[in-house]
Design a protein around this motif. Structure first.
Motif, PDB file in Angstrom:
ATOM      1  N   TYR A  13      43.612   7.623   4.680  1.00 17.04           N
ATOM      2  CA  TYR A  13      42.871   8.844   5.040  1.00 17.04           C
ATOM      3  C   TYR A  13      41.364   8.608   4.939  1.00 17.04           C
ATOM      4  N   CYS A  14      40.928   7.926   3.891  1.00 20.22           N
ATOM      5  CA  CYS A  14      39.501   7.610   3.748  1.00 20.22           C
ATOM      6  C   CYS A  14      39.038   6.710   4.897  1.00 20.22           C
ATOM      7  N   ALA A  15      39.858   5.747   5.274  1.00 30.72           N
ATOM      8  CA  ALA A  15      39.517   4.868   6.397  1.00 30.72           C
ATOM      9  C   ALA A  15      39.439   5.648   7.700  1.00 30.72           C
ATOM     10  N   MET A  16      40.337   6.605   7.880  1.00 33.09           N
ATOM     11  CA  MET A  16      40.302   7.418   9.085  1.00 33.09           C
ATOM     12  C   MET A  16      39.025   8.261   9.146  1.00 33.09           C
ATOM     13  N   ILE A  17      38.611   8.831   8.026  1.00 39.30           N
ATOM     14  CA  ILE A  17      37.362   9.599   7.996  1.00 39.30           C
ATOM     15  C   ILE A  17      36.177   8.676   8.279  1.00 39.30           C
ATOM     16  N   TYR A  18      36.190   7.483   7.702  1.00 35.85           N
ATOM     17  CA  TYR A  18      35.117   6.523   7.968  1.00 35.85           C
ATOM     18  C   TYR A  18      35.050   6.204   9.468  1.00 35.85           C
ATOM     19  N   TRP A  19      36.198   5.959  10.076  1.00 42.93           N
ATOM     20  CA  TRP A  19      36.236   5.631  11.503  1.00 42.93           C
ATOM     21  C   TRP A  19      35.714   6.801  12.337  1.00 42.93           C
ATOM     22  N   LEU A  20      36.133   8.004  12.028  1.00 45.71           N
ATOM     23  CA  LEU A  20      35.651   9.175  12.770  1.00 45.71           C
ATOM     24  C   LEU A  20      34.141   9.341  12.609  1.00 45.71           C
ATOM     25  N   SER A  21      33.646   9.075  11.421  1.00 48.31           N
ATOM     26  CA  SER A  21      32.203   9.191  11.174  1.00 48.31           C
ATOM     27  C   SER A  21      31.413   8.113  11.893  1.00 48.31           C
ATOM     28  N   MET A  47      41.961  15.771   1.798  1.00 47.10           N
ATOM     29  CA  MET A  47      41.633  14.624   0.953  1.00 47.10           C
ATOM     30  C   MET A  47      41.809  14.986  -0.522  1.00 47.10           C
ATOM     31  N   GLY A  48      41.460  16.201  -0.895  1.00 42.87           N
ATOM     32  CA  GLY A  48      41.638  16.637  -2.273  1.00 42.87           C
ATOM     33  C   GLY A  48      43.099  16.576  -2.699  1.00 42.87           C
ATOM     34  N   ILE A  49      43.994  17.006  -1.813  1.00 45.33           N
ATOM     35  CA  ILE A  49      45.425  16.942  -2.110  1.00 45.33           C
ATOM     36  C   ILE A  49      45.871  15.495  -2.259  1.00 45.33           C
ATOM     37  N   CYS A  73      36.242  13.109  -4.185  1.00 45.06           N
ATOM     38  CA  CYS A  73      36.023  13.651  -2.836  1.00 45.06           C
ATOM     39  C   CYS A  73      34.540  13.911  -2.576  1.00 45.06           C
ATOM     40  N   SER A  74      33.846  14.455  -3.551  1.00 47.59           N
ATOM     41  CA  SER A  74      32.428  14.754  -3.378  1.00 47.59           C
ATOM     42  C   SER A  74      31.606  13.479  -3.209  1.00 47.59           C
ATOM     43  N   LEU A  75      31.914  12.461  -4.013  1.00 44.21           N
ATOM     44  CA  LEU A  75      31.202  11.186  -3.874  1.00 44.21           C
ATOM     45  C   LEU A  75      31.515  10.514  -2.543  1.00 44.21           C
ATOM     46  N   TYR A  76      32.760  10.600  -2.110  1.00 41.25           N
ATOM     47  CA  TYR A  76      33.107  10.031  -0.803  1.00 41.25           C
ATOM     48  C   TYR A  76      32.374  10.785   0.306  1.00 41.25           C
ATOM     49  N   ALA A  77      32.258  12.101   0.153  1.00 38.86           N
ATOM     50  CA  ALA A  77      31.541  12.910   1.146  1.00 38.86           C
ATOM     51  C   ALA A  77      30.063  12.521   1.215  1.00 38.86           C
ATOM     52  N   ILE A  78      29.457  12.271   0.063  1.00 38.47           N
ATOM     53  CA  ILE A  78      28.057  11.832   0.053  1.00 38.47           C
ATOM     54  C   ILE A  78      27.933  10.490   0.764  1.00 38.47           C
ATOM     55  N   SER A  79      28.839   9.570   0.468  1.00 35.85           N
ATOM     56  CA  SER A  79      28.766   8.254   1.117  1.00 35.85           C
ATOM     57  C   SER A  79      29.024   8.381   2.621  1.00 35.85           C
ATOM     58  N   ASP A  80      29.871   9.315   3.017  1.00 37.23           N
ATOM     59  CA  ASP A  80      30.153   9.540   4.431  1.00 37.23           C
ATOM     60  C   ASP A  80      28.918  10.087   5.158  1.00 37.23           C
ATOM     61  N   GLU A  81      28.226  11.025   4.534  1.00 38.04           N
ATOM     62  CA  GLU A  81      26.997  11.556   5.148  1.00 38.04           C
ATOM     63  C   GLU A  81      25.930  10.462   5.241  1.00 38.04           C
ATOM     64  N   TRP A  82      25.830   9.639   4.205  1.00 36.80           N
ATOM     65  CA  TRP A  82      24.871   8.535   4.246  1.00 36.80           C
ATOM     66  C   TRP A  82      25.242   7.578   5.377  1.00 36.80           C
ATOM     67  N   ALA A 104      37.508  20.401  -1.251  1.00 35.81           N
ATOM     68  CA  ALA A 104      38.219  19.736  -2.349  1.00 35.81           C
ATOM     69  C   ALA A 104      38.407  20.673  -3.542  1.00 35.81           C
ATOM     70  N   ILE A 105      37.392  21.473  -3.837  1.00 38.22           N
ATOM     71  CA  ILE A 105      37.490  22.420  -4.963  1.00 38.22           C
ATOM     72  C   ILE A 105      38.589  23.445  -4.699  1.00 38.22           C
ATOM     73  N   VAL A 106      38.640  23.982  -3.498  1.00 41.38           N
ATOM     74  CA  VAL A 106      39.671  24.976  -3.169  1.00 41.38           C
ATOM     75  C   VAL A 106      41.062  24.340  -3.257  1.00 41.38           C
ATOM     76  N   ALA A 107      41.196  23.119  -2.770  1.00 41.87           N
ATOM     77  CA  ALA A 107      42.487  22.430  -2.855  1.00 41.87           C
ATOM     78  C   ALA A 107      42.912  22.277  -4.314  1.00 41.87           C
ATOM     79  N   MET A 108      41.986  21.873  -5.179  1.00 45.92           N
ATOM     80  CA  MET A 108      42.334  21.695  -6.590  1.00 45.92           C
ATOM     81  C   MET A 108      42.642  23.025  -7.254  1.00 45.92           C
TER      82      MET A 108
END
Length: 121
Positions: A13-21, A47-49, A73-82, A104-108
């Motif tokens: 899933y992380c790889a798929m988000i990276y590819w889309l980004s 991703m949170g789930i 999830c939040s750290l991955y999101a920061i790296s994705d925006e970068w 991610a917070i709502v999922a948790m």
């Protein structure tokens, strides 16, 4: 075996988000303003789930599991925006990161509220 599946699901899933980004643009019609924030929220809700399923093999009690999953999830999101800041046609947006983290917070919240913690066997 379940541990391996959970780890691979999160990595995929992380790889798929990276590819889309990494794409200059995504072929999604804009139906309403801030639609992209809903996409970010939904992607990081999922991703949170997946993060929770993965980290439950390593972290307990449930509160700690939720915190670790949200931070991941939040750290991955920061790296994705970068990452997006270097892709032609894309830009980094702090509100995208907020939507990601809130997803991610709502999922948790929903997992800890409605899905009882079960230590994997």
């Amino acid at each position: 075996m379940l541990k391996v599946f959970d780890i691979l699901a999160l990595l995929f899933y992380c790889a798929m988000i990276y590819w889309l980004s990494d794409q200059p643009s995504l072929p999604l019609p804009m139906l309403f303003e801030y639609q992209d924030k809903l996409h970010h929220f939904t992607a990081y809700f999922l991703m949170g789930i997946l993060a929770s399923r993965n980290f439950r093999h390593f972290v307990e009690p449930p509160f700690n599991l939720a915190v670790v999953s949200i931070v991941f999830c939040s750290l991955y999101a920061i790296s994705d925006e970068w990452h997006q800041s270097f892709v032609v046609g894309r830009e980094a947006d702090a509100l995208d990161w907020v939507a990601d983290t809130v997803g991610a917070i709502v999922a948790m919240f929903l997992l800890t509220r409605y899905y009882p913690y079960q230590k994997p066997s």
